[in-house]
Design a protein around this motif. Structure first.
Motif, PDB file in Angstrom:
ATOM      1  N   VAL A 123       6.739 -24.891  14.435  1.00 25.66           N
ATOM      2  CA  VAL A 123       6.380 -25.534  15.701  1.00 25.66           C
ATOM      3  C   VAL A 123       7.589 -25.448  16.631  1.00 25.66           C
ATOM      4  O   VAL A 123       8.727 -25.656  16.198  1.00 25.66           O
ATOM      5  CB  VAL A 123       5.970 -27.004  15.502  1.00 25.66           C
ATOM      6  CG1 VAL A 123       5.659 -27.677  16.836  1.00 25.66           C
ATOM      7  CG2 VAL A 123       4.755 -27.098  14.565  1.00 25.66           C
TER       8      VAL A 123
ATOM      9  N   CYS B 206       4.092 -26.083  20.724  1.00 28.48           N
ATOM     10  CA  CYS B 206       3.166 -25.040  20.283  1.00 28.48           C
ATOM     11  C   CYS B 206       3.476 -24.593  18.861  1.00 28.48           C
ATOM     12  O   CYS B 206       4.634 -24.323  18.523  1.00 28.48           O
ATOM     13  CB  CYS B 206       3.268 -23.836  21.226  1.00 28.48           C
ATOM     14  SG  CYS B 206       2.041 -22.534  20.937  1.00 28.48           S
ATOM     15  N   GLU B 207       2.450 -24.532  18.036  1.00 29.72           N
ATOM     16  CA  GLU B 207       2.581 -23.870  16.745  1.00 29.72           C
ATOM     17  C   GLU B 207       2.870 -22.392  17.013  1.00 29.72           C
ATOM     18  O   GLU B 207       2.346 -21.806  17.963  1.00 29.72           O
ATOM     19  CB  GLU B 207       1.289 -24.019  15.946  1.00 29.72           C
ATOM     20  CG  GLU B 207       1.345 -23.418  14.554  1.00 29.72           C
ATOM     21  CD  GLU B 207       0.150 -23.837  13.696  1.00 29.72           C
ATOM     22  OE1 GLU B 207      -0.173 -23.090  12.768  1.00 29.72           O
ATOM     23  OE2 GLU B 207      -0.441 -24.915  13.959  1.00 29.72           O
ATOM     24  N   MET B 208       3.718 -21.790  16.171  1.00 31.25           N
ATOM     25  CA  MET B 208       4.121 -20.405  16.426  1.00 31.25           C
ATOM     26  C   MET B 208       4.468 -19.696  15.121  1.00 31.25           C
ATOM     27  O   MET B 208       5.057 -20.288  14.218  1.00 31.25           O
ATOM     28  CB  MET B 208       5.335 -20.370  17.368  1.00 31.25           C
ATOM     29  CG  MET B 208       5.804 -18.977  17.750  1.00 31.25           C
ATOM     30  SD  MET B 208       7.099 -19.023  19.018  1.00 31.25           S
ATOM     31  CE  MET B 208       6.126 -19.530  20.447  1.00 31.25           C
TER      32      MET B 208
ATOM     33  N   PHE C  96       2.686 -23.939  27.250  1.00 30.38           N
ATOM     34  CA  PHE C  96       2.483 -25.213  26.569  1.00 30.38           C
ATOM     35  C   PHE C  96       3.815 -25.942  26.404  1.00 30.38           C
ATOM     36  O   PHE C  96       4.883 -25.339  26.527  1.00 30.38           O
ATOM     37  CB  PHE C  96       1.822 -24.973  25.209  1.00 30.38           C
ATOM     38  CG  PHE C  96       0.635 -24.050  25.289  1.00 30.38           C
ATOM     39  CD1 PHE C  96      -0.532 -24.449  25.908  1.00 30.38           C
ATOM     40  CD2 PHE C  96       0.706 -22.758  24.774  1.00 30.38           C
ATOM     41  CE1 PHE C  96      -1.622 -23.596  26.011  1.00 30.38           C
ATOM     42  CE2 PHE C  96      -0.373 -21.890  24.869  1.00 30.38           C
ATOM     43  CZ  PHE C  96      -1.545 -22.314  25.494  1.00 30.38           C
TER      44      PHE C  96
ATOM     45  N   ALA D  32      -2.306 -17.821  21.219  1.00 32.10           N
ATOM     46  CA  ALA D  32      -1.495 -18.802  21.952  1.00 32.10           C
ATOM     47  C   ALA D  32      -0.016 -18.447  21.916  1.00 32.10           C
ATOM     48  O   ALA D  32       0.747 -18.852  22.800  1.00 32.10           O
ATOM     49  CB  ALA D  32      -1.695 -20.204  21.364  1.00 32.10           C
ATOM     50  N   PHE D  33       0.406 -17.699  20.885  1.00 26.99           N
ATOM     51  CA  PHE D  33       1.835 -17.409  20.731  1.00 26.99           C
ATOM     52  C   PHE D  33       2.351 -16.571  21.903  1.00 26.99           C
ATOM     53  O   PHE D  33       3.428 -16.838  22.446  1.00 26.99           O
ATOM     54  CB  PHE D  33       2.100 -16.688  19.409  1.00 26.99           C
ATOM     55  CG  PHE D  33       1.549 -17.392  18.192  1.00 26.99           C
ATOM     56  CD1 PHE D  33       1.232 -18.744  18.215  1.00 26.99           C
ATOM     57  CD2 PHE D  33       1.335 -16.699  17.005  1.00 26.99           C
ATOM     58  CE1 PHE D  33       0.721 -19.386  17.096  1.00 26.99           C
ATOM     59  CE2 PHE D  33       0.831 -17.326  15.882  1.00 26.99           C
ATOM     60  CZ  PHE D  33       0.516 -18.664  15.931  1.00 26.99           C
TER      61      PHE D  33
ATOM     62  N   ARG E 264       1.105 -30.901  26.830  1.00 25.44           N
ATOM     63  CA  ARG E 264       0.096 -29.916  26.428  1.00 25.44           C
ATOM     64  C   ARG E 264       0.540 -29.340  25.092  1.00 25.44           C
ATOM     65  O   ARG E 264       1.628 -28.763  24.983  1.00 25.44           O
ATOM     66  CB  ARG E 264      -0.047 -28.797  27.465  1.00 25.44           C
ATOM     67  CG  ARG E 264      -0.501 -29.272  28.828  1.00 25.44           C
ATOM     68  CD  ARG E 264      -0.846 -28.078  29.717  1.00 25.44           C
ATOM     69  NE  ARG E 264      -2.142 -27.514  29.354  1.00 25.44           N
ATOM     70  CZ  ARG E 264      -2.418 -26.209  29.330  1.00 25.44           C
ATOM     71  NH1 ARG E 264      -1.474 -25.329  29.608  1.00 25.44           N
ATOM     72  NH2 ARG E 264      -3.627 -25.784  29.021  1.00 25.44           N
ATOM     73  N   ILE E 265      -0.297 -29.506  24.081  1.00 29.10           N
ATOM     74  CA  ILE E 265       0.078 -29.186  22.706  1.00 29.10           C
ATOM     75  C   ILE E 265      -0.956 -28.244  22.100  1.00 29.10           C
ATOM     76  O   ILE E 265      -2.166 -28.446  22.261  1.00 29.10           O
ATOM     77  CB  ILE E 265       0.179 -30.479  21.863  1.00 29.10           C
ATOM     78  CG1 ILE E 265       1.220 -31.432  22.469  1.00 29.10           C
ATOM     79  CG2 ILE E 265       0.520 -30.150  20.412  1.00 29.10           C
ATOM     80  CD1 ILE E 265       1.249 -32.795  21.818  1.00 29.10           C
ATOM     81  N   VAL E 266      -0.460 -27.230  21.388  1.00 24.92           N
ATOM     82  CA  VAL E 266      -1.332 -26.331  20.638  1.00 24.92           C
ATOM     83  C   VAL E 266      -0.963 -26.423  19.162  1.00 24.92           C
ATOM     84  O   VAL E 266       0.186 -26.170  18.782  1.00 24.92           O
ATOM     85  CB  VAL E 266      -1.193 -24.870  21.108  1.00 24.92           C
ATOM     86  CG1 VAL E 266      -1.987 -23.939  20.185  1.00 24.92           C
ATOM     87  CG2 VAL E 266      -1.677 -24.721  22.535  1.00 24.92           C
TER      88      VAL E 266
ATOM     89  N   MET F 237       2.643 -18.603  25.006  1.00 22.86           N
ATOM     90  CA  MET F 237       3.809 -19.488  24.977  1.00 22.86           C
ATOM     91  C   MET F 237       5.098 -18.723  25.270  1.00 22.86           C
ATOM     92  O   MET F 237       5.896 -19.129  26.124  1.00 22.86           O
ATOM     93  CB  MET F 237       3.910 -20.180  23.612  1.00 22.86           C
ATOM     94  CG  MET F 237       5.054 -21.172  23.503  1.00 22.86           C
ATOM     95  SD  MET F 237       4.854 -22.568  24.625  1.00 22.86           S
ATOM     96  CE  MET F 237       6.278 -23.570  24.163  1.00 22.86           C
TER      97      MET F 237
END
Length: 279
Positions: A204, A44-46, A41, A31-32, A2-4, A35
């Protein structure tokens, strides 16, 4: 997995990769918290500040040396166009709006205020509209929460003298606002030349359990990210580099000065953890 990932030109192609679930989250920054609070996830981009705070509080994620967004932030400090012209030095003792005290754009803006104008984070009351992503973090006493919906609303209501807005917010809620810093673009270029790097906003991360259990799958995602960001304008790109190390070191120093993290950030340890994805 699961990827954001955000909707960036250099990451859109990855969303066609078979075998993964790419989760769309809007706004991306929501999303941060999901996570760092629930490890919802796998990749995840963060935001950089969120990552530094998560690391400071023992959240089990590892940085991939991938930058998806970055840039200088002298233009991010804004005011109403018809408000009295003030200088950044005039903000000492004032109120300044920012979405969250731990927002990464705010991290970079407060850093340049201290470096270039002698205004410390504690010299300003930071009026926020949202809580931090990392639940364990306690904000310093010079931060207060407002019931206003947006940072631009704080400005329009006269509750703050200036507002910190990221690039997308400047084009949205901040449309019509003007930079507090004269010739902000030139000031940003001077910052980058002086430091030998460009501020990093988004990186990421990967869950540690995923990295332990499926390292080859993580390597494959990293390889796709590296290919997708190849040739992008700095600081966007993949791979450990001197500019990335400098950006992390400066961001970590700013974070400590602003009480965003409570312990020294060991950039050498971050590099060691990321060594498998280095050239």
């Amino acid at each position: 997995m699961r990827i954001v990932l955000g909707d960036h030109p250099h990451t859109r192609v990855l969303k066609n990769l078979p075998g993964h679930e790419f989760v769309e989250v809007k706004p991306l920054y929501s999303a941060f918290a999901r996570m760092v609070r629930a490890l919802e996830f796998d990749v995840c981009e963060m935001a950089l500040a969120t990552y530094l705070q998560a690391r400071d509080n023992g959240v089990p994620v590892t940085l991939l040396p991938v930058v998806t967004i970055g840039g200088t932030h002298h233009r991010s400090l804004t005011r109403l166009p018809d408000a009295p012209a003030i200088t950044p030095g005039d903000l000492r003792g004032s109120r300044v709006g920012v979405r969250s005290y731990s927002q990464t754009t705010g991290l970079w803006v407060r850093g340049l205020l201290r470096e270039e104008y002698g205004v410390d984070a504690a010299d300003v009351t930071w009026v926020t509209t949202e809580e931090p992503h990392v639940a364990q973090y306690t904000e310093p006493p010079y931060v207060e929460r407002s019931a206003a919906e947006t940072v631009a609303d704080l400005l329009k209501a006269g509750d703050v003298a200036a507002a910190v807005l990221g690039p997308r917010a400047i084009g949205g809620q901040g449309r019509g606002l003007v930079p507090l810093i004269e010739d902000a673009e030139a000031a940003g270029r001077a910052w980058a030349e002086r430091h030998g790097t460009v501020p990093v906003n988004h990186v990421v991360v990967v869950r540690n359990t995923v990295l332990d259990e499926a390292p080859e799958a993580v390597d494959a995602i990293y390889a796709e990210l590296k290919a997708a960001t190849a040739g992008a304008e700095a600081p966007v790109g993949a791979g450990w580099s001197e500019p990335l190390a400098k950006a992390l070191e400066i961001g970590a120093r700013y974070a400590a000065e602003q009480e965003l993290v409570r312990t020294r950030v060991d950039v050498a340890e971050i590099e060691r953890r990321a060594a498998r994805w280095s050239e």
